[in-house]
Scaffold this active site. Structure first.
Site, mmCIF file in Angstrom:
data_model
loop_
_atom_site.group_PDB
_atom_site.id
_atom_site.type_symbol
_atom_site.label_atom_id
_atom_site.label_comp_id
_atom_site.label_asym_id
_atom_site.label_seq_id
_atom_site.Cartn_x
_atom_site.Cartn_y
_atom_site.Cartn_z
ATOM 1 N N HIS A 55 0.858 -1.182 0.000
ATOM 2 C CA HIS A 55 0.000 0.000 0.000
ATOM 3 C C HIS A 55 0.895 1.234 0.000
ATOM 4 O O HIS A 55 1.821 1.337 0.805
ATOM 5 C CB HIS A 55 -0.901 -0.005 1.237
ATOM 6 C CG HIS A 55 -2.055 0.944 1.140
ATOM 7 N ND1 HIS A 55 -1.889 2.307 1.139
ATOM 8 C CD2 HIS A 55 -3.386 0.728 1.023
ATOM 9 C CE1 HIS A 55 -3.070 2.893 1.032
ATOM 10 N NE2 HIS A 55 -4.002 1.942 0.963
ATOM 11 N N ARG A 67 -6.688 10.229 -0.021
ATOM 12 C CA ARG A 67 -6.394 10.795 -1.342
ATOM 13 C C ARG A 67 -7.661 10.986 -2.181
ATOM 14 O O ARG A 67 -7.766 11.931 -2.952
ATOM 15 C CB ARG A 67 -5.391 9.914 -2.082
ATOM 16 C CG ARG A 67 -3.964 10.077 -1.563
ATOM 17 C CD ARG A 67 -2.978 9.160 -2.262
ATOM 18 N NE ARG A 67 -3.130 7.794 -1.817
ATOM 19 C CZ ARG A 67 -3.066 6.731 -2.611
ATOM 20 N NH1 ARG A 67 -2.900 6.884 -3.920
ATOM 21 N NH2 ARG A 67 -3.192 5.518 -2.124
#
Length: 535
Positions: free
Chosen positions: A318, A338
């Site tokens: 990740h 994000r």
């Protein structure tokens, strides 16, 4: 609390924030992505892999740490247990008490089968509980399972088994409906419409979430349903060996009490492996976002009885694991940060990539920025890059962070970092096991009858990279499917004489291949004990 260099870098990020919010970075071309991955992604580091010398995947490469477990000795010998007098007998034995195992148990119970869950920690101690960002499903008017398929197939480098990915995306809307009926509190607008957002690699807003506690909310609901149905759960008990019958069909497991080390025998008509991932193997020395028991046990159990692996050489790192402070090193910083507007920024305050590239591309970009370009931030415990979280409230207004990602705010707030006002430091963390046991769409392994697999222990659903939100989806879709299929198979299964002959056969393979090892497997739990000569 920050050094002068830290403060200087934070100031550069703040000074560039307004410009960076308006900036629209270009997405990479397919060739640029391939070149980037080949040079910087951990999956492409050839010296970090070993070629298997034995077993159904002989000749294929896997991470060095996984190879050691796949080619290790069993924890027991066949004579250590009495197979003629089982401690438990059931129709469907489920190994693992996370989201996949619980979904399977609920559906098998619904089908009328006698079901039992065995889990080496407690029900719910699983990566499901730690998933944050959401679950994908194409259930909005501008979306469709076909579009979902295209996004996921491309994001997985066109390597997914089409029949598995088709099932994933086509069953997704019903999975959301099923969870909602069980009581999962998804985020909704005032009129009841589901709130959906983008994730990396998605062309539509199809991410359903419960703030940033999505996995915990789903696991809470599934666990309650399992307990309400009074499905037996044997906690703190690990499966250390599968049992076959004389016909080579899965017929139970040898269990070990994690506290007393007592060995027990569970006889079953069908078995479901739902043991989760492998982050606690710490491949290549990476930190991990995974729970304590994620040690690839299901892959070892299946491999030793002859089940094939698919894409075992592919892992997901990740892109945004916490890089600072040290107390939460490697902890997941959800991709939802994000999707809400925060961008990745280097030490100089420069945006260096599109914020919603696929996870493998984003991770490789961060590694390149830190290692090759020299634009990382020295955390005192390695390098990291800024995730400019104050952008979220600059875009969405005051209160957005507390409303949409309260877990993130609290996690960093414990250490005096207010993510509404200052950016956070991130670096890739070992997150997801892309590869796993090879299955057919009904969940059964391709070459061991009555052995089913669900969740992260499956290979091929996502190809060689997974999009955000498709893991919580696959544990529901394939967990439910495995439960239904295993219950159906149990109706006609005739279990022959139980045997552990495969243990001795595997030992002979180890000897014939001249493998010199003192390792035993499955690993069960990581060992963080420091040696005397370590500081």
């Amino acid at each position: 609390m920050y050094s002068e260099k830290f403060q200087s870098s934070i100031a550069a990020v703040a000074a560039a924030r307004e410009k960076n919010i308006a900036l629209e970075p270009e997405r990479m071309t397919a060739q640029q992505k391939e070149d980037l991955l080949a040079q910087y992604h951990p999956d492409y580091k050839q010296d970090e892999f070993a070629v298997l010398k034995i077993g159904p995947n002989k000749g294929q490469k896997v991470p060095i740490e996984l190879a050691a477990m796949l080619q290790a000795h069993s924890r027991i010998k066949a004579g250590d247990v009495d197979l003629t007098n089982p401690d438990y007998e059931t129709d469907v034995l489920i190994i693992g008490g996370g989201g996949a195992g619980s979904s399977a148990a609920i559906e098998a119970d619904e089908a009328g089968a006698k079901v039992m869950i065995v889990t080496k920690l407690r029900i719910g101690d699983a990566n499901t509980m730690m998933a944050e960002g959401g679950i994908q499903a194409a259930d909005k008017p501008n979306d469709s399972p076909a579009i979902h398929f295209v996004d996921a197939f491309g994001g997985g480098h066109f390597a997914a088994k089409r029949e598995l990915l088709s099932k994933l995306v086509c069953d997704a809307p019903d999975a959301i409906l099923w969870l909602s009926k069980l009581g999962v509190e998804f985020d909704k607008e005032q009129d009841g419409t589901m709130v959906t957002t983008h994730g990396g690699g998605t062309s539509r807003k199809r991410m359903h979430a419960a703030k940033d506690y999505s996995g915990a909310e789903i696991m809470r609901t599934l666990r309650d349903e399992v307990l309400n149905r009074q499905i037996p759960v044997v906690d703190f008990t690990a499966a250390i060996e599968l049992i076959l019958d004389e016909n080579g069909h899965a017929a139970g497991a040898v269990l070990m009490n994690m506290e007393t080390k007592e060995l027990l025998v569970a006889k079953a008509k069908t078995v479901i492996i739902a043991t989760g991932g492998a982050g606690r193997m710490h491949y290549q020395g990476f930190p991990t976002s995974n729970h304590y028991g994620a040690t690839a046990d299901g892959l070892v159990l299946g491999y030793r009885v002859g089940a094939k692996l698919l894409y075992p050489e592919t892992l997901q790192y990740h892109p945004t694991g916490a890089a600072y402070p040290e107390q939460i090193f490697g902890a997941l910083v959800t991709e939802k940060v994000r999707s809400l507007g925060a961008k990745l920024v280097n030490v100089h305050g420069e945006v260096f990539m599109h914020p919603l590239e696929t996870r493998d591309v984003a991770a490789a970009s961060i590694i390149r920025e830190c290692d090759d370009r020299g634009n990382g931030v020295d955390t005192g415990n390695g390098l990291g890059l800024w995730l400019d979280t104050p952008m979220i409230e600059a875009i969405g207004g005051e209160g957005t962070i507390e409303k949409r990602i309260p877990a993130m705010m609290r996690m960093f707030g414990k250490y005096g970092i207010d993510i509404r006002k200052e950016p956070i430091l991130v670096y890739p963390t070992l997150h997801y096991q892309n590869g796993g046991l090879d299955i057919t769409p009904d969940g059964m392994t391709t070459n061991v009858t009555n052995l089913f697999v669900a969740g992260e222990a499956v290979g091929g659903i996502h190809g060689k990279n997974r999009l955000m939100g498709n893991s919580l989806l696959d544990i529901i879709v394939f967990g439910r499917g495995a439960g239904q299929s295993a219950a159906k198979a149990a109706q006609t299964a005739k279990v022959g004489k139980l045997t552990l002959d495969h243990i001795e056969k595997f030992e002979q393979e180890i000897a014939s291949a001249n493998i010199d090892t003192n390792e035993v497997s499955p690993k069960l739990l990581p060992n963080y004990t420091r040696r005397k000569n370590e500081n």
